[in-house]
Design a protein around this motif. Structure first.
Motif, PDB file in Angstrom:
ATOM      1  N   VAL A 101      -5.164  10.376   4.113  1.00 28.01           N
ATOM      2  CA  VAL A 101      -6.610  10.361   3.866  1.00 28.01           C
ATOM      3  C   VAL A 101      -7.363  10.495   5.190  1.00 28.01           C
ATOM      4  O   VAL A 101      -8.311  11.285   5.329  1.00 28.01           O
ATOM      5  CB  VAL A 101      -7.022   9.090   3.109  1.00 28.01           C
ATOM      6  N   ALA A 102      -6.926   9.727   6.186  1.00 21.14           N
ATOM      7  CA  ALA A 102      -7.569   9.804   7.498  1.00 21.14           C
ATOM      8  C   ALA A 102      -7.355  11.174   8.140  1.00 21.14           C
ATOM      9  O   ALA A 102      -8.272  11.741   8.752  1.00 21.14           O
ATOM     10  CB  ALA A 102      -7.035   8.693   8.405  1.00 21.14           C
ATOM     11  N   ALA A 149     -10.556   6.553  -3.866  1.00 21.32           N
ATOM     12  CA  ALA A 149      -9.491   6.849  -2.905  1.00 21.32           C
ATOM     13  C   ALA A 149      -8.792   5.571  -2.464  1.00 21.32           C
ATOM     14  O   ALA A 149      -7.562   5.530  -2.334  1.00 21.32           O
ATOM     15  CB  ALA A 149     -10.058   7.590  -1.699  1.00 21.32           C
ATOM     16  N   ARG A 150      -9.569   4.511  -2.241  1.00 28.00           N
ATOM     17  CA  ARG A 150      -8.956   3.240  -1.837  1.00 28.00           C
ATOM     18  C   ARG A 150      -8.070   2.691  -2.951  1.00 28.00           C
ATOM     19  O   ARG A 150      -6.968   2.194  -2.703  1.00 28.00           O
ATOM     20  CB  ARG A 150     -10.033   2.234  -1.453  1.00 28.00           C
ATOM     21  N   THR A 191      -4.478   4.161  -3.296  1.00 28.00           N
ATOM     22  CA  THR A 191      -3.495   3.950  -2.227  1.00 28.00           C
ATOM     23  C   THR A 191      -3.201   2.469  -2.012  1.00 28.00           C
ATOM     24  O   THR A 191      -2.459   2.122  -1.096  1.00 28.00           O
ATOM     25  CB  THR A 191      -3.999   4.549  -0.895  1.00 28.00           C
ATOM     26  N   ASP A 192      -3.723   1.618  -2.856  1.00 28.65           N
ATOM     27  CA  ASP A 192      -3.631   0.167  -2.684  1.00 28.65           C
ATOM     28  C   ASP A 192      -2.702  -0.432  -3.738  1.00 28.65           C
ATOM     29  O   ASP A 192      -2.779  -0.071  -4.920  1.00 28.65           O
ATOM     30  CB  ASP A 192      -5.027  -0.452  -2.809  1.00 28.65           C
ATOM     31  N   GLN A 215      -2.640   6.598   2.898  1.00 23.30           N
ATOM     32  CA  GLN A 215      -3.797   6.143   3.663  1.00 23.30           C
ATOM     33  C   GLN A 215      -3.899   6.905   4.975  1.00 23.30           C
ATOM     34  O   GLN A 215      -5.002   7.275   5.411  1.00 23.30           O
ATOM     35  CB  GLN A 215      -3.698   4.632   3.906  1.00 23.30           C
ATOM     36  N   ALA A 246       0.859  -1.190   0.000  1.00 26.31           N
ATOM     37  CA  ALA A 246       0.000   0.000   0.000  1.00 26.31           C
ATOM     38  C   ALA A 246       0.885   1.227   0.000  1.00 26.31           C
ATOM     39  O   ALA A 246       2.062   1.165   0.389  1.00 26.31           O
ATOM     40  CB  ALA A 246      -0.904   0.026   1.228  1.00 26.31           C
ATOM     41  N   TYR A 247       0.335   2.361  -0.443  1.00 25.96           N
ATOM     42  CA  TYR A 247       0.928   3.651  -0.148  1.00 25.96           C
ATOM     43  C   TYR A 247       0.397   4.044   1.220  1.00 25.96           C
ATOM     44  O   TYR A 247      -0.544   4.822   1.359  1.00 25.96           O
ATOM     45  CB  TYR A 247       0.543   4.687  -1.202  1.00 25.96           C
ATOM     46  N   ARG A 248       1.015   3.487   2.281  1.00 25.35           N
ATOM     47  CA  ARG A 248       0.468   3.615   3.626  1.00 25.35           C
ATOM     48  C   ARG A 248       0.442   5.070   4.093  1.00 25.35           C
ATOM     49  O   ARG A 248      -0.501   5.496   4.760  1.00 25.35           O
ATOM     50  CB  ARG A 248       1.282   2.759   4.596  1.00 25.35           C
ATOM     51  N   PRO A 255     -13.121   6.353   3.116  1.00 25.20           N
ATOM     52  CA  PRO A 255     -12.737   6.664   1.740  1.00 25.20           C
ATOM     53  C   PRO A 255     -13.511   5.805   0.748  1.00 25.20           C
ATOM     54  O   PRO A 255     -13.801   4.624   1.012  1.00 25.20           O
ATOM     55  CB  PRO A 255     -11.238   6.345   1.708  1.00 25.20           C
TER      56      PRO A 255
END
Length: 512
Positions: free
Chosen positions: A447-448, A459-460, A463-464, A444, A439-441, A455
């Motif tokens: 985003v939070a 959006a998911r 970042t996955d 993520q 992931a592009y942690r 999301p």
């Protein structure tokens, strides 16, 4: 002798003997010159971003420039991101960029571009060779500019006809410039601020070498001041035999809280700290507005000498005892960020060079490794991802007697995965640890932080890194690097111990 040979002879006479290259047609005379003139080590990379990132890693460790050989404006553009990082790290680099023959530029051929405009934002010095007769002198000027304290990227654009045409000889001998001393009045001002309390030293650049850390620790012992460094550093010496200093938090709210009580911040080869990004209702500058900023040593000045003068002005003790620190034991069971960091810290050898582009997966290692044997950390100074693997290439070539460990996030690693091929081709002693959270942690997390509790699918998806999942072992083997996958702490510790014991490149895909 032609212009290309004059450039290579000038570089060798000035101590520049490594060239990271991805050349094209307009650089063929320079390629031929590498055979005609012995002594230059050519290192082929399959992408220009690997060339520039490798030159960055080499320059940080060798403390002298490598050359890059790049193909016209588009080739140079492929390497700009890692030159951005090198500029922030103040790394000495000399770029040689081929251009069309001077008389062909007006034809506006397909690869014609404004190379000067591309080079200016990431270079401290840019020049185009106008005549073959000037090639040697221009090459010498580029090297001198790159080495001018505190170090910078110097870009020399060389039209093809200036390479192949006759030249009188190499350029003049290199004139090195020493760092200037910091003015005495700054030392006195910094001493007063530290004695007054609620103060901190923020170290960067050369202040993060061992002697700088010890001098800062002396000043802190005499005054109770804190000693800090920025989250991303060009080069940091660490280990059980050195004072451990605080790293500023990455997220601005945490950094602002950390600095909130400061009345004075003494900058030593460092910038006033700012947030990496702008956020609503969060200030750009992390220290309080009322906090006094005192520049003890500016970049290009003698930071270590300034710290030693400060410690002496404070009548600080010559030796500061180090607190007892225990190297972590090897964990067992599940493999998470903390366990991965503890294992690397427990096994890394004396003198290791750790290239840290692990992003969110690197915090565990940094916290655990303060008690590890002496090591060097190279960080992501400019935030342009894709630096880690190329920088490891350059560091390994600069220091062939030291083990290089590349802590690499999987998402950013894909930007310059071609560096694995160069590691294999050059038989470099690099252990790559891919922190595979798929992931592009960091995105993520952002985003939070942006307040998006749930999301949506777009959006998911952005970042996955699954569907399909990256197979780093297959990628590495396809480029000639041995690779294993670790799924728990025990298998990771075993794989890392074996990779450290064996010379040559190896990759461990650590599933987190």
């Amino acid at each position: 002798m032609n212009g290309a040979e004059a450039i290579v002879r000038t570089a060798l006479a000035s101590g520049v003997d490594v060239c990271f290259a991805n050349p094209g047609t307009t650089e063929m005379p320079l390629v031929a010159a590498l055979d005609a003139v012995s002594g230059m080590r050519p290192v082929l990379a399959l992408f220009e971003g690997v060339c520039t990132g490798a030159a960055d890693g080499y320059g940080r460790m060798a403390e002298k420039p490598a050359a890059t050989l790049l193909h016209l404006g588009p080739g140079f553009a492929n390497g700009i991101a890692n030159l951005h990082n090198a500029r922030r790290a103040r790394t000495p680099i000399v770029n040689w960029i081929g251009d069309h023959a001077t008389w062909h530029l007006a034809a506006d051929a397909p690869l014609t571009s404004d190379i000067v405009s591309l080079a200016n934002p990431v270079s401290g010095w840019v020049r185009s060779v106008r005549r073959a007769e000037d090639a040697g002198a221009d090459a010498a000027a580029a090297i001198e500019a790159a080495l001018a304290p505190p170090g910078q990227v110097a870009t020399l654009i060389v039209p093809a006809d200036c390479q192949w045409s006759e030249a009188p000889g190499p350029g003049p001998a290199l004139r090195r410039t020493s760092a200037s001393a910091a003015p005495a009045d700054r030392v006195a001002r910094a001493a007063r601020a530290l004695r007054a309390g609620d103060a901190a030293l923020l170290l960067g650049g050369l202040a993060l070498r061992g002697s700088g850390l010890r001098a800062a620790a002396r000043a802190a012992a005499a005054t109770g001041a804190r000693v800090l460094h920025d989250v991303f550093v060009a080069r940091l010496e660490r280990g059980a035999d050195l004072p451990a200093i605080e790293r500023l938090p990455y997220f601005p709210e945490q950094a602002i809280a950390s600095l909130a009580k400061l009345r004075a911040l003494v900058l030593v080869d460092a910038r006033d700290p700012v947030a990496f990004f702008g956020y609503p209702n969060v200030p750009s500058r992390l220290a309080p507005e009322a906090c006094e900023r005192i520049e003890l040593a500016a970049p290009g000045e003698d930071a270590i000498g300034a710290l030693e003068a400060l410690a002496d002005a404070l009548a600080a003790p010559r030796d500061v005892p180090l607190p007892a620190r225990l190297r972590p034991a090897l964990p067992t069971g599940a493999l998470d960020v903390a366990a991965l960091g503890q294992i690397v810290a427990a096994l890394q050898p004396e003198g290791a060079i750790v290239v840290d582009e692990a992003a969110t997966s690197g915090a565990g290692w940094f916290a655990a490794s303060a008690a590890s044997p002496r090591h060097t950390v190279l960080g992501l100074t400019g935030g342009a991802i894709g630096q880690g693997l190329p920088t490891a290439v350059g560091a390994a070539i600069a220091c062939p007697d030291r083990k290089v460990i590349a802590l690499q996030a999987d998402g950013s690693g894909m930007y310059t995965a071609q560096a694995l091929w160069t590691m294999a081709r050059e038989s470099l002693d690099v252990v790559v640890v891919v922190c595979a959270n798929r992931a592009y942690r960091i995105l993520q997390i952002e985003v939070a932080r942006a307040g998006i509790a749930e999301p949506g699918p777009a959006a998911r998806a952005l970042t996955d890194l699954t569907h399909p999942a990256l197979d780093w072992c297959a990628l590495a083997r396809g480029m000639g690097v041995s690779a294993v996958r670790a799924t728990d702490a025990d298998s990771f510790a075993k794989a890392l111990a074996e990779a450290i014991a064996d010379p040559g490149p190896a990759l461990i895909e650590a599933l987190l």
